[in-house]
Design an enzyme around this catalytic site. Sequence first.
Site, PDB file in Angstrom:
ATOM      1  N   HIS B  90       0.844  -1.196   0.000  1.00 52.36           N
ATOM      2  CA  HIS B  90       0.000   0.000   0.000  1.00 52.36           C
ATOM      3  C   HIS B  90       0.872   1.236   0.000  1.00 52.36           C
ATOM      4  O   HIS B  90       1.836   1.319   0.768  1.00 52.36           O
ATOM      5  CB  HIS B  90      -0.917   0.025   1.226  1.00 52.36           C
ATOM      6  CG  HIS B  90      -1.750   1.265   1.271  1.00 52.36           C
ATOM      7  ND1 HIS B  90      -2.911   1.391   0.549  1.00 52.36           N
ATOM      8  CD2 HIS B  90      -1.572   2.446   1.920  1.00 52.36           C
ATOM      9  CE1 HIS B  90      -3.420   2.604   0.753  1.00 52.36           C
ATOM     10  NE2 HIS B  90      -2.627   3.258   1.579  1.00 52.36           N
ATOM     11  N   ARG B 176     -14.704  12.639   8.079  1.00 51.85           N
ATOM     12  CA  ARG B 176     -13.426  13.344   8.261  1.00 51.85           C
ATOM     13  C   ARG B 176     -13.207  14.341   7.138  1.00 51.85           C
ATOM     14  O   ARG B 176     -12.706  15.443   7.355  1.00 51.85           O
ATOM     15  CB  ARG B 176     -12.269  12.340   8.325  1.00 51.85           C
ATOM     16  CG  ARG B 176     -12.215  11.572   9.642  1.00 51.85           C
ATOM     17  CD  ARG B 176     -11.222  10.428   9.568  1.00 51.85           C
ATOM     18  NE  ARG B 176      -9.895  10.889   9.231  1.00 51.85           N
ATOM     19  CZ  ARG B 176      -8.979  10.161   8.574  1.00 51.85           C
ATOM     20  NH1 ARG B 176      -9.281   8.929   8.179  1.00 51.85           N
ATOM     21  NH2 ARG B 176      -7.807  10.653   8.311  1.00 51.85           N
ATOM     22  N   SER B 191      -7.475   4.082   9.139  1.00 56.74           N
ATOM     23  CA  SER B 191      -8.220   4.016   7.885  1.00 56.74           C
ATOM     24  C   SER B 191      -7.526   3.080   6.895  1.00 56.74           C
ATOM     25  O   SER B 191      -8.140   2.184   6.319  1.00 56.74           O
ATOM     26  CB  SER B 191      -8.341   5.427   7.297  1.00 56.74           C
ATOM     27  OG  SER B 191      -8.948   5.389   6.033  1.00 56.74           O
ATOM     28  N   LYS B 195      -8.578  -1.336   6.178  1.00 60.06           N
ATOM     29  CA  LYS B 195      -8.937  -1.848   4.856  1.00 60.06           C
ATOM     30  C   LYS B 195      -7.961  -2.919   4.390  1.00 60.06           C
ATOM     31  O   LYS B 195      -8.346  -3.932   3.828  1.00 60.06           O
ATOM     32  CB  LYS B 195      -8.953  -0.695   3.840  1.00 60.06           C
ATOM     33  CG  LYS B 195     -10.191   0.168   3.957  1.00 60.06           C
ATOM     34  CD  LYS B 195     -10.183   1.333   2.991  1.00 60.06           C
ATOM     35  CE  LYS B 195      -9.118   2.337   3.361  1.00 60.06           C
ATOM     36  NZ  LYS B 195      -9.317   3.661   2.757  1.00 60.06           N
TER      37      LYS B 195
END
Lengths: 447, 447
Positions: B90, B176, B191, B195
Amino acid sequence: MSAPEDTAIRTTEVIRRKRDGRELSRAEITHLVMGSVRGEIPDYQISAWLMAALIRGLSRAETAALTEAMLRSGEVLDLAEFAAAKVDKHSTGGVGDKTSLILAPLVAAGGLIVPMISGRGLGHTGGTLDKLESIPGFRVDLSLERFRQVLGACGCSMIGQTAEIAPADRKFYALRDVTGTIESSQLICASIMSKKLAEGIDALVLDVKTGSGAFMKTLEEAASLAELMVDAGQRMGTQTVALITDMDQPLGLAVGNSLEVRESIQALGGGGPADLRELSLELAAWMFHLGRRAGTLAEGKQLAEGLIRSGQALEKFREMIALQGGDPGVIDDPERLPRGKHRVDVPSPESGYVRKIECETVGTACVILGGGRERKEDSIDPAVGIVLHKKVGDQVSAGEPLATLDYNSPSRATLAKQRVAQSYAIGDRPVSARPLIHRVLGGASRP
Amino acid sequence: MSAPEDTAIRTTEVIRRKRDGRELSRAEITHLVMGSVRGEIPDYQISAWLMAALIRGLSRAETAALTEAMLRSGEVLDLAEFAAAKVDKHSTGGVGDKTSLILAPLVAAGGLIVPMISGRGLGHTGGTLDKLESIPGFRVDLSLERFRQVLGACGCSMIGQTAEIAPADRKFYALRDVTGTIESSQLICASIMSKKLAEGIDALVLDVKTGSGAFMKTLEEAASLAELMVDAGQRMGTQTVALITDMDQPLGLAVGNSLEVRESIQALGGGGPADLRELSLELAAWMFHLGRRAGTLAEGKQLAEGLIRSGQALEKFREMIALQGGDPGVIDDPERLPRGKHRVDVPSPESGYVRKIECETVGTACVILGGGRERKEDSIDPAVGIVLHKKVGDQVSAGEPLATLDYNSPSRATLAKQRVAQSYAIGDRPVSARPLIHRVLGGASRP
């Protein structure tokens, strides 16, 4: 870009600026307040801003801007039709604090106009509207038109907040209540002052409570809030004075709605407990002084004493009760007020002197009896309450009653009795009570 | 008391505790997350809490608890049916960062499973889903069932977040975005990690960007976020490593969706810019290492190089494109990818050496061309973008093109050209580029 998008972007930017501890402009604060009232800014943006405002704080200018924006979110009364000065008093809330019931008729009897918009009990503190509603038939939900008529007829009227007055405050307050953002002196200031200044008054006397029964437990906290409110009032062109007064023990002896009306009638008739009488005269003196009915505080106090002695103050209360649909017969026969079916004493566990009364605990005991609300939607039992027999400094013998509870529910009485007993601390040496008035802020422009 | 009232009271209490800077328990954080997802806690309470969390900060334990609660708010994939290790990568987002498109097929070609759930472009940064969608026919909105089938068929699949995965994150993120509470490294960590960990992976390689094109501008900010994410991953039992990599200039030469796919095809075929190749090999090496396909990073890098050289990596990309409905013909004929109708060069105003490329400005130029979104609801032009010809340290003559824009709208091109020109700083002495990899955190348990 479309207008709603502009609003959304700008709102987030304003929230971020406060989040980062920056000072917001008047326009930015007005944007938030009006956007919320118009339904253009969702509650989740307002609550994020409220949290940022609580943690980062608001400057004097921001607090004044917020006060003004909330004030202008609704109708501002124009009472120019009345030649006399319009004055009001507001208390930050306490236990046994029934001075509003005394001051409105007393000051109106002296020729001033008192357009008083009050609130309900909050937490352990009593509310003026709840107290008035214990008078059979009394209506606090008058329209603004009827409010004006009552003011014209007798010089004072006492009602609850209407839909027209400071709708932004109603919205913000409801959000603050459920988002942990009550405890900000700047937000409290804006909430109180926006409603009071919407009354179209010339002068405002603030009674900021401090001590174990107040929301502001320390003198510093109380002084800080008082300064903010005086500043906001003066910036808006309203003469404002704040008295920081003691709420480390209940004011007077009665705590509970109908019991407090009864004690107010006594005070208006020249009797009642000394502390209640002293504070009422002091506050009345300030109202007369700011309202130009008295050149000095001493003159104001004399005027108030005279109006009580002559019966005019009590007569004014009778008038107002009748005009607002209540039973004026309660003035001469307080037994017409509701009263708990049962009574029980709280005996002193030992002999000595009352060293302290944990004031919030007494207020909570009254709530437990049913005299206040545990939840917003609860109804109130106007008949129940507590009458203290001993206050700080008083001597007491073991077994002698410290207080008497008026109750309807035995199970509630058991719990409340424990609380009242807990609230008293008995020592073996005499102590002197704290001063009733700790400090006066503002209003110095007229000596 | 009724259950909703309990919830309301408890929620306010939790908000107040965070407001006052206290550490919340795992149960309190789970209460907030699940209450929100179930619709029992209104958005205005969540946004007040988010603001308090941003300002007061969250501890490591709170951040991990939030990550876990958001992860468990939805489905956690169980990919036990696949014998090979499940690994993912990521990136925190940058300009020209197309390594995901290279790594998924490359690592799958090496025998690991890469279940990659990605996002769209945010602000000036590009998004993997937007890039993939520039391939004609490519679908990123597969069901989880189809996702699993594609994984089974070719070892990798790249899709967008589905309704089943971490619904709490979707809700919190949307709030947010409009309440000024994006910029919290702890909330960002929760966050991202909720995921990613919902993918049911064994190992995760994080590419935390730092520099003028990254969200974390300084190495310190990036390191702090990286530490949090590694900690949260390891607490959840997932091997996690974070590479802090440079985003002070765009990665590779292409910025813009179809242009980046084209460059990714080049890299998978053994070509492409050196920095893109270097970073891709490094990240692949970590994925192979953590996925136990390589005992050392050096072995992992060799494996990756071999898979590129043999054509297996590119073949895997072709397979995945076909399985997800895309036109596999783009592999051999990149001209099948959309391309802007016009091209214009950005000439260098002077001779010298490229001293700096203000990376966020290049990203913004691409957004202006239509390659990104100014507002969430905007659609994207997959054909437009920027190809750089000069990077930091390169020598350039006055008038020589620094970059070429691919565009469809001349008015947008004019604005974007200015931005690209502004982004370059030319000096008269050669400078060396910053290192591509600044630091590696975590993963130290396997040398």
